[in-house]
Motif scaffolding. Sequence first.
Motif, short mmCIF file in Angstrom:
data_model
loop_
_atom_site.label_atom_id
_atom_site.label_comp_id
_atom_site.label_asym_id
_atom_site.label_seq_id
_atom_site.Cartn_x
_atom_site.Cartn_y
_atom_site.Cartn_z
N LEU A 182 0.82 -1.22 0.00
CA LEU A 182 0.00 0.00 0.00
C LEU A 182 0.85 1.26 0.00
O LEU A 182 0.32 2.37 0.04
N SER A 183 2.17 1.11 -0.03
CA SER A 183 3.04 2.28 0.16
C SER A 183 2.90 3.32 -0.95
O SER A 183 3.26 4.48 -0.75
N PRO A 201 0.09 13.52 8.04
CA PRO A 201 1.54 13.45 7.85
C PRO A 201 2.22 12.63 8.94
O PRO A 201 1.80 12.64 10.10
N LEU A 202 3.26 11.92 8.55
CA LEU A 202 4.08 11.18 9.51
C LEU A 202 5.41 11.90 9.65
O LEU A 202 6.20 11.96 8.69
N VAL A 203 5.65 12.48 10.83
CA VAL A 203 6.89 13.21 11.09
C VAL A 203 7.87 12.25 11.75
O VAL A 203 7.67 11.82 12.89
N GLN A 233 3.72 4.57 5.07
CA GLN A 233 4.66 5.68 4.96
C GLN A 233 6.04 5.28 5.48
O GLN A 233 7.07 5.72 4.95
N LEU A 234 6.08 4.45 6.52
CA LEU A 234 7.36 3.96 7.03
C LEU A 234 8.02 3.05 5.99
O LEU A 234 9.24 3.13 5.77
N GLY A 281 11.70 3.50 3.60
CA GLY A 281 12.83 2.58 3.66
C GLY A 281 12.74 1.47 4.69
O GLY A 281 13.63 0.62 4.76
N MET A 282 11.69 1.44 5.51
CA MET A 282 11.57 0.38 6.50
C MET A 282 11.30 -0.95 5.80
O MET A 282 10.65 -1.00 4.76
#
Length: 492
Positions: free
Chosen positions: A47-48, A92-94, A248-249, A253-254
């Motif tokens: 889903l990224s 948003p993911l900060v 989002q992680l 790059g996770m």
Amino acid sequence: MQYVSTRGDNNAEKLTASETIVKGIADDGGLYVPESIPKADVPPSELSGFNYNAHALWLLHHFLTDYTPAEMVYCVDSAYNAINFDTPEIAPLVQMPDVSFLELYHGKTLAFKDMALSLLPHLMSTALKKTPNPKTQVILTATSGDTGVSALEGFKDIDGMKIIVFYPENGVSVIQKQHMITQTGNNVHVVGVKGNFDDAQSEVKRIFLDTQLKQQLATDGYEFTSANSINTGRFIPQIVYYFYAYSQLVKSGMSSDEPVNFVVPTGNFGNILAGYYAKKMGLPINKLICASNENKVLFDYFDTGVFDSNRPFHLTTSPSMDILIPSNFERLVHMVKPENGLQERLVKLSAKEQFKLDVPADFVGFYATEQEVQAAIKKVYSEHGYLIDPHTAVAHVAHQKYNKSEKTVIVSTASPYKFAKTVMTSLDSKYQKYDDFALLEQMATLTNGLVPPQFADLKTREVRHNTTVEVNDMKDAVLKILAGGGTAAFHQ
């Protein structure tokens, strides 16, 4: 997908998603839950590339199966857009070195309740079109602060609906209260209650279950529903942002299957329970860390396996968490499904009597004192130049106490601007001399930004709702409002 009441038996009525959204609460007083939690039909890592709207459409099709694809696109795109949110990411993911903050406060009222309450009015109006001879919906809601503000904004001036919000007169922030009492809209009504949130919420549930009252209102063309997270249309959309945060992680790059912890500041238990649903669907969540303030009924449960809401009530600087009877905990009790005593436990939950319940291994709980909240706000700002509100600070304290070097997301539930007094005085005692509205400008200076437009003229807006009642008079307040007098009827 069909839904059943937490208090029903195997032969109880089953409803579609749209029917539960219109109804709000079951006739037996229970909350609606899906018969089973569906497994995600796509691996979360795939889903990224989805934006927030695509995540919502994908997730909701698992649960709201009686909505057509076209109806879902209409509802989702009407909710998550540049009119309702100030950022195209929606949530948003900060990301910081030791933890990430999922900002759920970019909607119209700067609180995470906007994530679902931007969608619920469209889900409900679409559901009503499926209902033969629909009545005027009376959205009856108790709020600990943010739900009321978001619900009023979401439902104002929508045809076929009226909304009545009860809030604890001395249990919300100055800015939350000012938002509610100045709310515009021809169909909105706001009433203060001389009691705490639990008092107001319990009385709202009693009003919902008053058979004679419901019959009386039905004769007049009205029926009750809810905008609280007891409504499936509020609860289910909250699952979306757990998948979105994870994607989002992965996008940054996770590893695609790495488990993640979520720390959730918890009051009515709906937000963290949505995370539990996400895990049951297959999202790689390691631990759901339940963060409580000094009203630590949930911490004590996760620590001891005993749920006991019969205790002193504390007014804190994180008022949306000042709750001792979290409504959505009933959904967890139902999910744990002890072989014997389910109904007994639900009765005790309503009666404020303690009971034992197995603690799911997916959860762990911590709590924060008022002093720890203030210290967390100052620590995060001094180390990262990042301001967090007191509810998010409770979660940060829980994260520090968990003290594991695992990938972790803190669910940030409100803008620091909504709690300017607490945030600014935590940074420096010199701000004690300022009132809440002057502190908005001081905060904007610190962040090199502007005061959010939602607050620009808040102090000077016309007060439109100045009614306060005793808890026992809430039912009469509803009747007077629906009789056509509105809140003005109390001053005649």
